[in-house]
Each structure stands twice: as structure tokens, then as C-alpha cells.
Design an enzyme around this catalytic site. Structure first.
Site, mmCIF file in Angstrom:
data_model
loop_
_atom_site.group_PDB
_atom_site.id
_atom_site.type_symbol
_atom_site.label_atom_id
_atom_site.label_comp_id
_atom_site.label_asym_id
_atom_site.label_seq_id
_atom_site.Cartn_x
_atom_site.Cartn_y
_atom_site.Cartn_z
ATOM 1 C CD GLU A 54 -2.348 -7.843 2.789
ATOM 2 O OE1 GLU A 54 -2.969 -8.153 3.836
ATOM 3 O OE2 GLU A 54 -2.086 -6.665 2.463
ATOM 4 C CD GLU B 35 1.745 -5.835 5.356
ATOM 5 O OE1 GLU B 35 0.982 -5.932 4.383
ATOM 6 O OE2 GLU B 35 2.620 -6.691 5.616
ATOM 7 N N GLY C 290 0.640 -5.244 0.826
ATOM 8 C CA GLY C 290 -0.558 -5.327 -0.013
ATOM 9 C C GLY C 290 -0.266 -5.952 -1.370
ATOM 10 C CB ALA D 125 -0.871 -0.010 1.251
#
Ligand code: T1G
Ligand code: NAD
Length: 699
Positions: free
Chosen positions: A106, A126, A103, A62
Site C-alpha cells: 500500500e 491481509e 501495508g 503493518a
């Protein structure tokens, strides 16, 4: 401009995520992806999709810069896009061409298959940002790799090489040839199979296996609390993986989302996000542009193979750079080389270094007893005794012998780099490279810019810092540079506190509980009390003030108590143990000194101890900033986190100060100034920023 490019390869749509430099999943990129998905999933001719990243990175996660910032209400979220992909009518294959982090991984986990390039790296880092995977990573990864492997990856945040990703079951194949071609072929095969795409959320076998280990999570919580003392996020990560085992997928996802949102707003995550960007900012020197030419460093030399010289040489060998160490005597040389070999053997014994690699590194380190043998070196780092005359003598000899383009650096911890440079005819090639002990372990490298250090010299040592695995921070010349100068302000107050009523173990406990690996007194014992004693005596000889704060420290040294290396210092150490044991003799010395100085001892609480140690340290940082001896407040944070163990989850001393509020710190410093005199006068910059309602981090 962040965008997703669509390319059709027959019935397969290739979506390339393009947002340089790391294809971060910004609002703009997610919006473009959502648009392509909406159109593509309606297109019956498209039988499958391949996702990949532009350039050398798949997706760096992200966009960290967008956290905590308002998002356009209709902007698609990563979680929504992941739902669309996983539940799509056709298969999605992730072609992982480089790093797939956070992300980014993911997104790949939501695809129905994953192929990786050999150089790809995969992980959910993260936790290093004080966060946790917030788009299904804690729910999908355990389903693919098993609960314990997932816990290891998520709690450590480490990236795994592609091959390990294959062995763990994250990726289905590591493509030797053209990755995209292999991924498109794989997508066509899946589409042709005519079966509904395999959803990661439906893979349950490995999750069920964890139910057979009831103590698994308790064990992980205990071990993680020890391994990441003070950090909140690792525990939250464990909670989410436990939810993956205990709850249905959709519930687990909800629990993860709630935990993630709590983390984004947390103080620790704000601090660790600050540290993430601060670590990248240190490399940017306003007047040394990124394209400044650098000297190629193909060979190095180190003068002095003592405590520091040996470790410094190991850094070069670890980076594959041949290095020669020069000592004044044959015995000293043999002793130094033997310590290097012992250190490598210890690392190999822990399984962190293969035999062949160890021999290769030791083979890159040569001993010499004359300067003649290093005249071809591209850089020479001096690490002899901390005495100006000896250093000047060494630099004059090096200047005469070393090739004209060679960089001459000094590892001095306190001496004037300009004075050392002045004995050479190439002051533009002289710079400080202040390593921290143990030099082969500590990540910090204070690069000390002399008045005449050239931009090329600066750019060369900053680039070299990265090459030898260090975080290079550029600082100016002053007594103790950034780190040790602030350390001096901190330890001075710690020494004053024990004269006023506290005891060493009490001060150390407060600092330990605050998050440092140890308090100032145990740290002094580790570094060796004689090192700072010698510096105090030098300062005194140079007319410095003889503040009584160090009266007990001096007396311990006069008794030969230099710390761990003599079995006793501020604390006693049982044979073979590094555990500090309070010593009644030291307490006696302290009470006697207080009496001699006419100080009435008083009870001092933890809050006062913390304030008295941290605020003067911050205040000294403000002076350093004001004098232009550090480029940014965040550079000081990086120095203290990587050189002195300041807890990263507090962001470093200057960030920590901004979170408290400079008005509060300035007011406290004014009070301390009244009570303890000029040494604690509030820094002018602190007063100015406090008055303006600003922080150190604001321009
Ligand atoms: N967001 C914004 N900027 C980023 C970024 C990111 N994720 N990653 C890197 N940058 C910037 C960085 O500041 C630098 O900027 C430039 O890109 C190059 O970076 C929902 C919530 C990917 C291994 O933790 O580890 O996903 O200084 O020098 O050495 O669960 O960058 O040039 O201006 O580091 O090639 C999780 C963070 C996010 C990975 C590449 N992701 N990035 O290393 O380049 S949270 C991460 C890295 C998340 C989801 C959650 C590394 C890298 P500038 P660089 P590099
Ligand atoms: P040390 O006493 O362990 O080693 C110094 C070595 O230099 C000795 O082995 C000595 O034989 C050798 N030497 C002295 N004169 C020499 C000469 N003319 N030619 C070749 N070799 C010579 O000291 P150290 O702790 O390694 O410190 C070295 C330097 O690094 C000092 O400037 C010190 O301030 C600095 N430093 C030390 C630390 C630390 O924690 N020890 C940390 C950062 C910087």
C-alpha cells in the site's frame, strides 16, 4: 531498533525502512518515517524521494503484533503517511527490493512509480489474517491493475512475482541491475519532467471499465462464498473493491477504513492472526537451538510404495531431492510407480505442472526391490504395513545396510517409535515422520520424537519438513501421537451419538456447518473404514477396551463396506461420485445396535452434537499437553488445522476452547463425565487452568 535511514544521492533522498526481520510498519518505524518526511518535504533541494527496505524484504506489512493493542495518541498512522506521500510536491519512487506485502505494498501504491527487483514479490495478504487492506489497497490497486485482477489478488491474498507485477501494471519496471541506482535515476527523470507527480488515486480508466459489468461483484461473491466457505474477510474485501468502483476515492477510502476496523476486532481475525504466529512457533524447539547442526539431505529412500509411500516419494522429487522407493515385489513396485506417474499427469493436466518439470520430477524417483540399492541414502522413510513385526524386521535390515549417519524414519500412524528404534544400534537416528494422506498434498507432518532421537536428528527432519513444503510439528510418542489420538476421542463420541439417537448425516452436517470440509463419517469413508478397523482390532488384541461405540463401524467392515473405495461405508456412493448418500441399510444397523445395547434413542440437537464432538477432542488435547507430548497448545492447533481440516478461522481446537472459556468447557466435561463415564473425565490440566481462570494459550 526500528528506524528509517536517510541517504542523499544528489537531489534524491533515499529512505530505507529498517525493522528486522521483515521491516514491519511498527509504530516506531512509522514515527521515524513521518519525521524524515516532515523534514525532507520542507527541504527544497530534495527533488525526489526513493523508498526501499533494508535487507532482503521491502516491507512485510503493518506490525501484526500491534493489532488490538493501544497506540500512543500522537503516533502517525500508515494512512496519514500515505496521504503525505501521494500528495507530495515531489515524486516518490518505491524501490521494491523484496517482499512488499499488505501495508508495504500500500505504501508503494501511494508512490508515483514503482521499480522492483526480479526476486521481489508483491501482494495484499491481509485476507489470510481475516483482515482486508486497510491503507488504501482496495482503492488504489484496482486503479492500477483493473477490478478483476485486483479482486483476484485481494481475495486470494497470494503474492505475485515481480514479472507478474510488471505485466499487471503494479510496477513500472523490473530492474535487472542495481535496483537503487535504477530507482534514483527514475526519480531524477520524473523530477526533471517538471510535471506534478502521477497520483494512483487519479487513475480512473480501469475502474470505469468495471461499470460495464453489472454482475461482476455478485458473481465474485457467489464464487468466493464457495471457495472460502465460512470465511468473512473475503466478502468484505469484495465490498471494498466495489466501493472503489461505485464511490469517489475519498468515500471509498472511508468505507475501507470502517470495514478494516470492524475486521481487526473480529473473532475470525483474532483466530487467523493466532494461526499466523502459531505456524512460525512450531519450528522453535526449546531444547533444540536454531543453530543445532543438521544432516545434509542430498538423497532419500522410501520403503513401501503403497498409499503413503508413493506420496512421500513425490515430496522429495518435488523438492529436487533424488529418491528411491523399495517394494517387496516387482508388481507392487510397478503399481506404486504407475500411481505416482498418474498423479503427476493429473496435476499437469490441470495446468499446475509443466511437461518438462513433470518429467524432471518423475526422473528423480527410482524403483528398487532390494535394500542394497539404498545404502547411500541420507534419510530412509519406512511406509510398510502397520504391523509391528514387519516394521521391526525392516528397521533391523535398514540398520545393517544404511550408512551410519543416515536417519531412519517411520511413517507409522499409531505404533511405538521407541520399540521400533530399539531394534537398531542407532536409536538416536530413529524418529517418526507421520505424513497425512494424500502425502503429496497434506501440509502437515507430525515429527515423532523418540526417547533417544538426537537433537541433530530432530533438527534435520524439522528443516527437511520446510524444504519439502510441509509444516513440521514435533510431538511425543503415544498411541496415535497428537492428531490421531485426539481424532480417536472425537470419533468415539460421534459413534456413541448415533447409538443414542442421531444419524451419521446429522452429525456430519453439524461438523460441516462448523467449518470442517466433512463430518467424521464421510471422513471415515474417505480414509477407508478398514484402516481404523485394523487399529481397533490390534488394540483389542493388546488388551485395549472393547467399547461398544464402534459396534456399527465393525459391522460395516464385516460386510466389506470400507467406504468410498468399496462404493459404500457409512454412506452409499454412486459410481464415479464422492457425494455421500444416506443408506437405509446403515440406519437399520444403527437402530438394531441401539436396541441390542438397550439404548432408548432420543432426539439430539446440533448444539449437543457439536459439544459432544469438540469438547472431548479438546479435553484429549489438554491431556497431551499435560503429558508434554506437544510443546504448545498452538502446535495442537496447527496439527488440527493442517491435518484434519479444523477451520483455521476458528484458530484450531485449543484456541477455540480459550475463546469459549475453559471454565465452560470444564463444566461441560464434568457433566459428560457423569453421563458417560470415565472416558470423559475432565483432563487435570483443563480443571487446573479453568480454576485459575487461564487459557491453554497462556504460559
Ligand atoms: N508483523 C509482525 N511480525 C511479522 C510480520 C508482520 N507483518 N511478518 C512477519 N513477521 C515475523 C514472523 O512472525 C517471524 O517472527 C519473522 O517475522 C519472520 O517471518 C494496513 C493491516 C513477509 C513473506 O500478512 O507473509 O499490512 O517467528 O518466518 O518466511 O493493510 O513473514 O522469527 O519471531 O514468515 O521470510 C499484512 C505477513 C499485515 C505478511 C516473510 N502482511 N508476513 O516470510 O519470514 S496486515 C502480511 C509474511 C497489513 C495493512 C494491513 C512473511 C513474509 P519470528 P517469516 P519469511
Ligand atoms: P499400504 O498397504 O497402501 O502400503 C504398504 C506398502 O508396503 C505395500 O505396497 C506393500 O507391498 C509394502 N511393503 C510391505 N512390506 C514391505 C517390505 N518388507 N519391504 C518393502 N515394501 C513392503 O499402506 P499405507 O496406507 O501406505 O500405510 C503405510 C504406513 O503409513 C502404515 O504404517 C500406516 O499406518 C501409515 N499411514 C497411513 C495413512 C493412510 O491414510 N493410509 C496415513 C498416515 C500413515
Amino acid at each position: 531498533m526500528a528506524e528509517v535511514q536517510l541517504e542523499r544521492r544528489g537531489s534524491v533522498a533515499v529512505l530505507t525502512l529498517d525493522n528486522p526481520p521483515v521491516n514491519a510498519l511498527s509504530v516506531a518505524l512509522l514515527t521515524s518515517l513521518a519525521q524524515h518526511l516532515a523534514a525532507g518535504l520542507k527541504e527544497p533541494a530534495i527533488k525526489a524521494f526513493v523508498l526501499t527496505g533494508a535487507g532482503k524484504i521491502f516491507v512485510g506489512g503493518a506490525d501484526i503484533r500491534e493489532f488490538g493493542k493501544p497506540r500512543p495518541p500522537d503516533a502517525p498512522t500508515l494512512a496519514e503517511i500515505i496521504e503525505k506521500i501521494e500528495n507530495a510536491r515531489v515524486p516518490f519512487v518505491a524501490a521494491i527490493n523484496g517482499v512488499a506485502a499488505g501495508g508495504g505494498l500500500e505504501l508503494a501504491l501511494a508512490c508515483h512509480a514503482r521499480l522492483a527487483a526480479p526476486a521481489a514479490r508483491l501482494g495484499l495478504p491481509e485476507v489470510k489474517l481475516g483482515l482486508l487492506p486497510g491503507a488504501g489497497g482496495t482503492q488504489r490497486l484496482p486503479r492500477l491493475v483493473g477490478v478483476e485482477a485486483a479482486l483476484e489478488m485481494i481475495v486470494s491474498g497470494e503474492l505475485k512475482p515481480a514479472q507478474a507485477g510488471l505485466e499487471l501494471g503494479i510496477v513500472d519496471a523490473v530492474a535487472g541491475g542495481d535496483l537503487l541506482t535504477a530507482a534514483v535515476a527514475h526519480a531524477e527523470t520524473l523530477a526533471a519532467a517538471g510535471k506534478p507527480p502521477r497520483k494512483t488515486r487519479e487513475i480512473g480508466g480501469k475502474i470505469a471499465a468495471a461499470n460495464a459489468k453489472p454482475d461482476l461483484f455478485a458473481g465474485w461473491r457467489k464464487e468466493t462464498a464457495r471457495r472460502f466457505r465460512g470465511y468473512e474477510a473475503p466478502q468484505r474485501c469484495i465490498d471494498c473493491v466495489e466501493a472503489a468502483v461505485k464511490l469517489p476515492f475519498a468515500e471509498g477510502l472511508k468505507a475501507e477504513r470502517a470495514a478494516f476496523l470492524e475486521r481487526v476486532g473480529s473473532e475470525q481475525s483474532k483466530a487467523l492472526r493466532h494461526v499466523f504466529f502459531a505456524e512460525r512457533e512450531v519450528a522453535k524447539i526449546p531444547d533444540v537451538p536454531p543453530d543445532t547442526p543438521t544432516l545434509p539431505i542430498k538423497s532419500a529412500a522410501v520403503i513401501g510404495c503403497g498409499t503413503m509411500g508413493g506420496g512421500i516419494a513425490m515430496n522429495f522429487a518435488n523438492a529436487g531431492i533424488p529418491v528411491t522407493v523399495v517394494e517387496s515385489t516387482k508388481e507392487a513396485l510397478e503399481r506404486g510407480l504407475a500411481i505416482i506417474a498418474k498423479n503427476y499427469a493429473a496435476t499437469a493436466a490441470k495446468g499446475r505442472l509443466g511437461q518438462a518439470e513433470m518429467e524432471k520430477r518423475i526422473g528423480l524417483i527410482k524403483g528398487a526391490s532390494s535394500f542394497e540399492e539404498i545404502k547411500g541414502a541420507d534419510i530412509v522413510i519406512e511406509a510398510v504395513f502397520e504391523e509391528m513385526e514387519i516394521k521391526k524386521e525392516v528397521f533391523a535390515k535398514l540398520d545393517a545396510i544404511a550408512k551410519p549417519e543416515a536417519i531412519l524414519a517411520t511413517n507409522t500412524s499409531t505404533l511405538d517409535v521407541d520399540a521400533i528404534a530399539a531394534v537398531t544400534k542407532r536409536p538416536e537416528k530413529v524418529i517418526g515422520t507421520h505424513f497425512f494422506s494424500p502425502a503429496n498434498v497434506m501440509r502437515l507432518l507430525e515429527n515423532v520424537r523418540g526417547k533417544k532421537s538426537s537433537k541433530e536428528t530432530i533438527a534435520s527432519v524439522m528443516a527437511l519438513s520446510r524444504r519439502i513444503g510441509k509444516i513440521g510439528v514435533l510431538v511425543g510418542v503415544c498411541d496415535g501421537f497428537v492428531g490421531n489420538r485426539m481424532l480417536h476421542a472425537y470419533t468415539r463420541q460421534a459413534n456413541s451419538l448415533i447409538l443414542e439417537g442421531a444419524l451419521p448425516h446429522e452429525v456430519d452436517k453439524v461438523i460441516y456447518d462448523f467449518g470442517f470440509p466433512m463430518g467424521p463419517f464421510a471422513m471415515g469413508d474417505l480414509a477407508g473404514l478398514d484402516v481404523s478397523w485394523r487399529i481397533r482390532k490390534r488394540r483389542l488384541a493388546e488388551g485395549g477396551d472393547n467399547h461398544p461405540a464402534y459396534i456399527v463401524g465393525d459391522r460395516l467392515c464385516e460386510l466389506g463396506r470400507f467406504g468410498q473405495k468399496t462404493g459404500a461405508g457409512w454412506f452409499r456412493y454412486e459410481a464415479g461420485s464422492r457425494t455421500p448418500v444416506p443408506d437405509p441399510l446403515v440406519e437399520e444397523l444403527i437402530l438394531k445396535a441401539s436396541a441390542e445395547l438397550g439404548i432408548t434413542r432420543r432426539k439430539i440437537g446440533g448444539e449437543e452434537i457439536l459439544e459432544r464432538c469438540m469438547y472431548p477432542l479438546i479435553n484429549e488435547g489438554a491431556k497431551i499437553l499435560d503429558e508434554g507430548l506437544a510443546l504448545r497448545a498452538s502446535d495442537i492447533d496447527i496439527v488440527w488445522i493442517n491435518g484434519y481440516g479444523f477451520p483455521a478461522y476458528r484458530g484450531g481446537p485449543m484456541f477455540y476452547a480459550d475463546r469459549i472459556g475453559l471454565a465452560t468447557i470444564a463444566q461441560a466435561m464434568r457433566r459428560l463425565h457423569e453421563q458417560h463415564g470415565a472416558i470423559l473425565r475432565p483432563a487435570a490440566l483443563l480443571e487446573r487452568l479453568a480454576a485459575a481462570g487461564k487459557g491453554f494459550g497462556e504460559p
